[in-house]
Design a protein around this motif. Structure first.
Motif, mmCIF file in Angstrom:
data_model
loop_
_atom_site.group_PDB
_atom_site.id
_atom_site.type_symbol
_atom_site.label_atom_id
_atom_site.label_comp_id
_atom_site.label_asym_id
_atom_site.label_seq_id
_atom_site.Cartn_x
_atom_site.Cartn_y
_atom_site.Cartn_z
ATOM 1 N N PHE A 1 -22.085 -10.537 39.025
ATOM 2 C CA PHE A 1 -22.762 -10.375 37.569
ATOM 3 C C PHE A 1 -23.342 -11.739 37.172
ATOM 4 O O PHE A 1 -24.419 -12.272 37.024
ATOM 5 C CB PHE A 1 -21.850 -10.020 36.571
ATOM 6 N N GLU A 2 -22.454 -13.010 37.847
ATOM 7 C CA GLU A 2 -22.963 -14.254 37.396
ATOM 8 C C GLU A 2 -24.143 -14.470 38.255
ATOM 9 O O GLU A 2 -24.962 -15.129 37.611
ATOM 10 C CB GLU A 2 -21.738 -15.241 37.547
ATOM 11 N N PRO B 1 -13.511 -6.751 29.197
ATOM 12 C CA PRO B 1 -14.706 -6.887 28.527
ATOM 13 C C PRO B 1 -14.834 -8.217 28.002
ATOM 14 O O PRO B 1 -15.909 -8.952 28.015
ATOM 15 C CB PRO B 1 -14.656 -5.731 27.494
ATOM 16 N N LEU C 1 -18.821 -14.362 30.285
ATOM 17 C CA LEU C 1 -19.881 -14.664 31.443
ATOM 18 C C LEU C 1 -21.234 -14.806 30.758
ATOM 19 O O LEU C 1 -22.190 -15.747 31.109
ATOM 20 C CB LEU C 1 -19.647 -13.799 32.708
ATOM 21 N N LEU D 1 -16.676 -10.469 38.833
ATOM 22 C CA LEU D 1 -17.632 -11.154 38.082
ATOM 23 C C LEU D 1 -18.698 -11.661 38.649
ATOM 24 O O LEU D 1 -19.660 -12.112 38.167
ATOM 25 C CB LEU D 1 -17.038 -11.815 36.772
ATOM 26 N N LEU E 1 -19.272 -2.520 34.774
ATOM 27 C CA LEU E 1 -17.924 -2.975 34.739
ATOM 28 C C LEU E 1 -17.034 -1.973 35.229
ATOM 29 O O LEU E 1 -16.906 -0.832 34.581
ATOM 30 C CB LEU E 1 -17.506 -3.739 33.449
ATOM 31 N N GLU F 1 -13.902 -11.226 29.154
ATOM 32 C CA GLU F 1 -14.252 -11.973 30.326
ATOM 33 C C GLU F 1 -15.664 -11.713 30.552
ATOM 34 O O GLU F 1 -16.415 -12.526 30.863
ATOM 35 C CB GLU F 1 -13.269 -12.004 31.557
ATOM 36 N N TYR F 2 -16.156 -10.403 30.757
ATOM 37 C CA TYR F 2 -17.448 -10.176 30.783
ATOM 38 C C TYR F 2 -18.421 -10.860 29.904
ATOM 39 O O TYR F 2 -19.550 -11.505 30.222
ATOM 40 C CB TYR F 2 -17.676 -8.696 30.854
ATOM 41 N N PRO G 1 -11.925 -7.234 35.859
ATOM 42 C CA PRO G 1 -12.039 -8.072 34.599
ATOM 43 C C PRO G 1 -12.219 -7.144 33.382
ATOM 44 O O PRO G 1 -12.597 -6.119 33.259
ATOM 45 C CB PRO G 1 -13.518 -8.523 35.152
ATOM 46 N N TYR H 1 -27.193 -12.648 36.775
ATOM 47 C CA TYR H 1 -27.623 -13.237 35.283
ATOM 48 C C TYR H 1 -28.322 -14.792 35.350
ATOM 49 O O TYR H 1 -29.062 -14.980 34.396
ATOM 50 C CB TYR H 1 -26.380 -13.030 34.442
#
Length: 421
Positions: free
Chosen positions: A210-211, A254, A260, A207, A240, A256-257, A252, A214
């Motif tokens: 992504f973090e 969904p 985030l 993840l 993902l 958890e995604y 991970p 984003y």
């Protein structure tokens, strides 16, 4: 989780035995589970609730109209990257206001098609595309809703051929130039800025990228609003990953995604769009093949199947792994033996796995490639004049062919002979 399980020693798709489908359709074939498609879509819906959101299935991962219609009935939007995919989404009953048009090479004809047929937004990837879209929309007396795809220069830590968010990739506009390009878009006729788009790659199992991406999008949102732009949507892409190798740790979830997303952009008051493909359709599909021969080579054995790289190109193209299992569960105590699992195409690259342990198999035995529902049938070809592999959809104890295998006559008759021959 999927709905492909052994019952009484026989692999089933939901409540249908795989050998029953093989007897009716012949091998090789793809089979998809409705229950798995629906479950995986709902996981994303639940993960993003209560944020305003739209889950847009990435049509490029599996474009069969029956699959799209299965998801559309649940309220899914669609992410398309060509005029053909746009027409597939419409054929599945998806209204234009739930279709997002992505891709770096949209033609003017495709822009016109989407503007006339209805579109939620264009994800614009370059300044030349922005100018072309302005001209097409103005000529039609229309207004094109847009998000500009920004490239955040984030390493997605995935295969180099499916990474899309680094500065050397062809996708998007460098995030450092985003304010300049948004200002240009605001001056153009026929353009309505609605949001920001980002997509950093596919098959992500961590993840952190992504973090990072984003967080940059959140900062850009605030900067663009300060510049006077109305930003109401954030298209955060897809990517993902799924567990192709079941012995490995799971990617991970969904949920958890979703957490985030809420943590990084949830305070901006924007509608969130995501574009999952692989995680919805990947584990919802199998490729089923028959054994043709077991060949004893010099220091190795080859299991030759009737499926080939033209049916499933991912192992040849990406070095991708698919778990391969016998359809009839092996008896206890049978010792697996390593073998190279190959197809009949005249290419050394027509190899699915090397030294893969499998229980003893005989000609006509069935094997199943797991996690084959994404980027399988959509990437298939008729190389070596091998008919496109058929697709089957299972729903409970029912199954239907949703794309038939073409006959050799149908394939050959597509060719035209010029008058001088």
């Amino acid at each position: 989780m999927d709905h492909f399980l052994y019952r009484d020693g026989v692999l089933h798709a939901e409540d249908v035995a795989i050998p029953e489908i093989a007897a009716a359709v012949g091998t090789p074939f793809y089979v998809y589970s409705t229950a798995t498609l629906e479950r995986h879509y709902r996981l994303f819906e639940e993960a993003l609730s209560p944020l305003p959101h739209l889950v847009c299935f990435a049509v490029k991962s599996n474009g069969n109209v029956a699959v799209l219609k299965t998801l559309a009935r649940l309220g899914a939007g669609m992410d398309v990257v060509s005029g053909g995919e746009y027409l597939r989404a419409k054929a599945a009953g998806v209204p234009g206001e739930r279709i997002v048009f992505s891709g770096v090479g949209k033609t003017r004809a495709e822009m016109r098609q989407a503007l006339e047929g209805g579109i939620r937004q264009f994800n614009v990837e370059s300044e030349p595309e922005l100018l072309a879209l302005s001209e097409v929309a103005s000529a039609l007396g229309a207004v094109a809703p847009i998000a500009i795809r920004v490239n955040p220069d984030v390493d997605a830590k995935t295969h180099e051929k499916i990474a899309t968010g680094k500065k050397e990739n062809k996708f998007g506009i460098p995030i450092a130039r985003a304010r300049e390009v948004y200002a240009e878009a605001a001056r153009l006729p026929g353009i309505n800025i609605v949001g920001i788009d980002v997509h950093i790659g596919s098959q992500l199992t961590d993840l952190e990228p992504f973090e990072l991406a984003y967080t940059k999008v959140a900062e850009l949102t605030r900067a663009l609003r300060a510049d006077g732009h109305t930003i109401t949507r954030l298209d955060l892409g897809g990517g993902l990953g799924i567990p192709y190798e079941r012995s490995n740790s799971a990617p991970p979830l969904p949920v958890e995604y979703g957490a985030l997303i809420k943590r990084t952009v949830g305070d901006l008051g924007c509608e969130v769009e995501i574009e999952p493909g692989r995680l919805i359709s990947g584990n919802a599909g199998l490729l089923v093949a028959s054994v043709i021969y077991l060949k004893h080579g010099e220091g190795r054995d080859f299991l030759i199947l009737d499926a080939a790289m033209n049916d499933l190109v991912r192992p040849s193209m990406y070095g991708a792994h698919h778990d391969i299992v016998p359809v009839i569960e092996p008896a206890p105590g049978l010792e697996p033996q390593p073998c190279d699992i190959v197809g009949p195409v005249c290419e050394t690259g027509d190899t699915f796995a090397k030294a893969r342990p499998l229980p003893p198999l005989e000609p006509d035995d069935l094997v199943a490639f797991r996690s084959a529902g994404a980027y399988g049938a959509v990437m298939a070809s008729e190389y070596n004049t091998r008919p496109l592999v058929p697709e089957v959809l299972v729903h409970g104890d029912q199954f239907a062919v949703i794309r038939a295998r073409p006959s050799f006559d149908e394939i050959i008759k597509r060719d035209s002979i010029p008058e001088w021959l």
